[in-house]
Design an enzyme around this catalytic site. Structure first.
Site, PDB file in Angstrom:
ATOM      1  N   CYS A 195      -0.063   3.877   2.651  1.00 10.86           N
ATOM      2  CA  CYS A 195       0.366   3.396   3.978  1.00 10.86           C
ATOM      3  C   CYS A 195       1.827   3.757   4.215  1.00 10.86           C
ATOM      4  CB  CYS A 195       0.197   1.887   4.088  1.00 10.86           C
ATOM      5  SG  CYS A 195      -1.509   1.320   3.908  1.00 10.86           S
ATOM      6  N   CYS A 215       0.822  -1.213   0.000  1.00 15.06           N
ATOM      7  CA  CYS A 215       0.000   0.000   0.000  1.00 15.06           C
ATOM      8  C   CYS A 215       0.856   1.264   0.000  1.00 15.06           C
ATOM      9  CB  CYS A 215      -0.915  -0.041   1.225  1.00 15.06           C
ATOM     10  SG  CYS A 215      -1.821   1.472   1.531  1.00 15.06           S
TER      11      CYS A 215
END
Length: 179
Positions: A107, A104
């Site tokens: 993230c 991600c």
């Protein structure tokens, strides 16, 4: 352009008006931006496996810049299914848990933000990361459908959630309600 700048400044030209080594004699001039007053830059040659073009050398040499005088990202400890109860649910302090995954991109953007918050609120708030790929049970238990999601727990209860890559100020506002 970065490789031309690295090449030209490496030969000892002035950093403000450097002439590219590959430029013709009619002189295409590159103007390097001087470093800002608050940061000091240190150019490092990329590792031998990364330098150069796809064939391994030549004109596309890579330059990696490291910022001196600033700490590296503060590592936020992981929480797993086996440590969830003791670290999050039984914590006497409020807990911020970042739900994330290795693949991600947003993230990865939030990782240093959460790390800085853990240092800033040391003694008042605990911060952990939970990998949703490795711990899907906990993620689904708290309704996490998008990552990154940051959830604040207090006294073992979910109090607030922030979804997505948000500025530090957004998380700070959320944290301040519970510390």
């Amino acid at each position: 352009m970065a490789s031309a700048l690295a090449t030209s400044t490496a030969v000892g030209s002035s950093p403000l008006t450097a002439t590219s080594a590959s430029a013709s004699s009619s002189a295409h001039h590159l103007r390097a931006v001087p470093p800002s007053g608050g940061l000091r830059y240190k150019a490092l040659r990329a590792a031998s496996g990364l330098a150069g073009n796809r064939r391994g050398g030549g004109r596309g040499a890579s330059v990696v810049c490291a910022v001196q005088g600033q700490d590296a990202t503060i590592q936020v400890p992981d929480v797993t299914k086996s440590t969830w109860q003791s670290l999050v649910m039984e914590s006497e302090l409020p807990v911020l848990v970042e739900f994330w995954a290795t693949w991600c991109g947003p993230c990865k953007m939030m990782d240093p933000v959460v790390g800085n918050l853990s240092k800033e609120y040391e003694g008042k708030l605990k911060c952990y990361k939970l990998n949703t790929d490795e711990n899907p049970d906990i993620a689904s238990q708290y309704g996490v459908r998008s990552i990154p999601t940051m959830i604040i727990f207090k006294n073992g209860e979910k109090k607030d959630a922030v979804i997505g890559a948000v500025p530090k100020s957004t998380l700070t506002t959320c944290i301040e309600k519970f510390v």
